[in-house]
Scaffold this motif. Sequence first.
Motif, short mmCIF file in Angstrom:
data_model
loop_
_atom_site.label_atom_id
_atom_site.label_comp_id
_atom_site.label_asym_id
_atom_site.label_seq_id
_atom_site.Cartn_x
_atom_site.Cartn_y
_atom_site.Cartn_z
N ASP A 67 -49.34 5.05 8.42
CA ASP A 67 -50.22 5.45 9.06
C ASP A 67 -50.63 7.18 8.62
O ASP A 67 -49.74 7.90 8.76
N PRO A 68 -51.75 7.42 8.27
CA PRO A 68 -52.26 8.75 7.55
C PRO A 68 -51.80 9.67 8.71
O PRO A 68 -51.31 10.95 8.25
N ALA A 69 -51.92 9.64 10.16
CA ALA A 69 -51.57 10.64 11.20
C ALA A 69 -50.05 10.70 11.12
O ALA A 69 -49.80 11.97 11.45
N MET A 70 -49.44 10.01 10.80
CA MET A 70 -47.91 9.98 10.83
C MET A 70 -47.43 10.79 9.52
O MET A 70 -46.68 11.76 9.96
N ARG A 71 -47.88 10.68 8.55
CA ARG A 71 -47.72 11.57 7.31
C ARG A 71 -48.37 12.96 7.43
O ARG A 71 -47.46 13.76 7.01
N GLN A 72 -49.28 13.13 8.17
CA GLN A 72 -49.92 14.48 8.36
C GLN A 72 -48.88 15.17 9.48
O GLN A 72 -48.37 16.40 9.11
N GLN A 73 -48.51 14.42 10.46
CA GLN A 73 -47.59 15.04 11.33
C GLN A 73 -46.24 15.44 10.50
O GLN A 73 -45.72 16.70 10.78
N LEU A 74 -45.67 14.56 9.70
CA LEU A 74 -44.65 15.04 8.86
C LEU A 74 -44.78 16.29 8.17
O LEU A 74 -44.07 17.22 7.87
N TRP A 75 -45.96 16.21 7.47
CA TRP A 75 -46.27 17.39 6.47
C TRP A 75 -46.28 18.59 7.17
O TRP A 75 -45.79 19.63 6.73
N GLN A 76 -46.92 18.66 8.25
CA GLN A 76 -47.07 19.84 8.90
C GLN A 76 -45.62 20.31 9.77
O GLN A 76 -45.61 21.59 9.87
N ALA A 77 -44.62 19.27 9.96
CA ALA A 77 -43.39 19.73 10.44
C ALA A 77 -42.68 20.58 9.54
O ALA A 77 -41.70 21.23 9.90
N GLY A 78 -43.00 20.22 8.13
CA GLY A 78 -42.32 20.86 7.04
C GLY A 78 -41.21 20.13 6.62
O GLY A 78 -40.85 19.08 6.88
N HIS A 79 -40.59 20.58 5.34
CA HIS A 79 -39.37 20.10 4.43
C HIS A 79 -38.37 19.74 5.36
O HIS A 79 -37.97 18.40 5.14
N ASP A 80 -37.86 20.63 6.28
CA ASP A 80 -36.64 20.06 7.05
C ASP A 80 -36.87 18.76 7.83
O ASP A 80 -35.78 17.99 8.05
N ALA A 81 -38.05 18.99 8.55
CA ALA A 81 -38.24 17.70 9.33
C ALA A 81 -38.18 16.37 8.47
O ALA A 81 -37.90 15.44 8.72
N VAL A 82 -38.92 16.44 7.27
CA VAL A 82 -38.94 15.44 6.64
C VAL A 82 -37.60 14.80 6.20
O VAL A 82 -37.25 13.74 6.08
N MET A 83 -36.82 15.90 5.67
CA MET A 83 -35.35 15.67 5.23
C MET A 83 -34.69 15.06 6.27
O MET A 83 -33.62 14.16 6.16
N ALA A 84 -34.74 15.37 7.47
CA ALA A 84 -34.08 14.87 8.65
C ALA A 84 -34.74 13.58 9.35
O ALA A 84 -34.12 12.96 10.33
N SER A 85 -35.71 13.02 8.70
CA SER A 85 -36.54 11.80 9.37
C SER A 85 -35.46 10.81 9.11
O SER A 85 -34.86 10.54 8.17
N ASP A 86 -35.74 9.72 10.19
CA ASP A 86 -35.03 8.70 9.93
C ASP A 86 -35.59 7.43 9.55
O ASP A 86 -35.17 6.13 9.66
N TYR A 87 -37.02 7.71 9.03
CA TYR A 87 -37.70 6.55 8.49
C TYR A 87 -37.10 5.98 7.24
O TYR A 87 -36.53 6.63 6.20
N PRO A 88 -37.06 4.70 7.12
CA PRO A 88 -36.28 4.05 6.06
C PRO A 88 -36.52 4.33 4.78
O PRO A 88 -35.98 4.40 3.71
N MET A 89 -38.11 4.43 4.58
CA MET A 89 -38.57 4.77 3.25
C MET A 89 -37.95 6.10 3.02
O MET A 89 -37.79 6.39 1.54
N ILE A 90 -38.10 7.35 3.62
CA ILE A 90 -37.71 8.32 3.22
C ILE A 90 -36.34 8.43 3.26
O ILE A 90 -35.80 9.21 2.36
N GLN A 91 -35.53 7.94 3.83
CA GLN A 91 -34.03 7.90 3.56
C GLN A 91 -33.90 7.24 2.14
O GLN A 91 -32.94 7.64 1.57
N LEU A 92 -34.48 6.13 2.02
CA LEU A 92 -34.28 5.59 0.55
C LEU A 92 -34.67 6.52 -0.38
O LEU A 92 -33.95 6.84 -1.42
N ALA A 93 -35.74 7.40 -0.45
CA ALA A 93 -36.01 8.36 -1.41
C ALA A 93 -35.13 9.58 -1.46
O ALA A 93 -34.90 9.73 -2.50
#
Length: 236
Positions: A32-58
């Motif tokens: 979902d582009p809106a979800m990616r935009q939300q993560l982008w705006q939340a910043g690096h720390d929010a992305v790194m703390a995300s529990d999304y499986p794809m981000i965890q794998l990365a």
Amino acid sequence: MLGADDEFVKKVLGKKSPAELAADLVKSKLYDPAMRQQLWQAGHDAVMASDYPMIQLARLVDPEARVLRTWYEEEIDAAQKHGDELVAAAKFDLEGKSNYPDATFTLRLSYGAVKGYEDKGHHVAPVTNFAGAFDRATGRDPFKLPDSWIAAQQNKQISMSTPFDFASTNDIIGGNSGSPVFDKDLHIIGLIFDGNIQSLGGEYGYDESVNRAVAVDSAALTEALDHIYGAKRIVS
């Protein structure tokens, strides 16, 4: 290839099978582009703390991937580039300025003729047509035609004798895809998109007996746009 007992494989898969892990990964809301935009705006720390499986794998594979990339660039890529330079220098010593420039970065004109070739004891015709595509179609990948094509055939909207692709003796290499093909009167008659398997060696030497460029015929583009996709404004 690493095997089930490899530590990296264990770290990536955990207790899951590859199929189970893949199923979890594609359920991610990251499509979902809106979800990616939300993560982008939340910043690096929010992305790194995300529990999304794809981000965890990365995050999981990133350290090892960086080590492997560095190794590849230093041990493999650098050696290949150096080798390419030696080959290029040798070709220049032999051929001087008669050699063609690189296809990807400079304008290049190649002259040839529409022509078939012999492959493993049988003749490969230089031109295919729509009938051949439908003869090969099985309804399953990799020979599954789109439903719109099947409907157009059933409704007799398209001509089965329309040329589809053609092979020519033009000397091409990676980077030529998308190039127009002109006839002797400078009419565009096709668009290069591939070469036959024998043409892969063309980076080092051209063999006119088997090296072939493959182009989609302009007639096929017009036929499909007009009678399958209904893009009459583009055709006109």
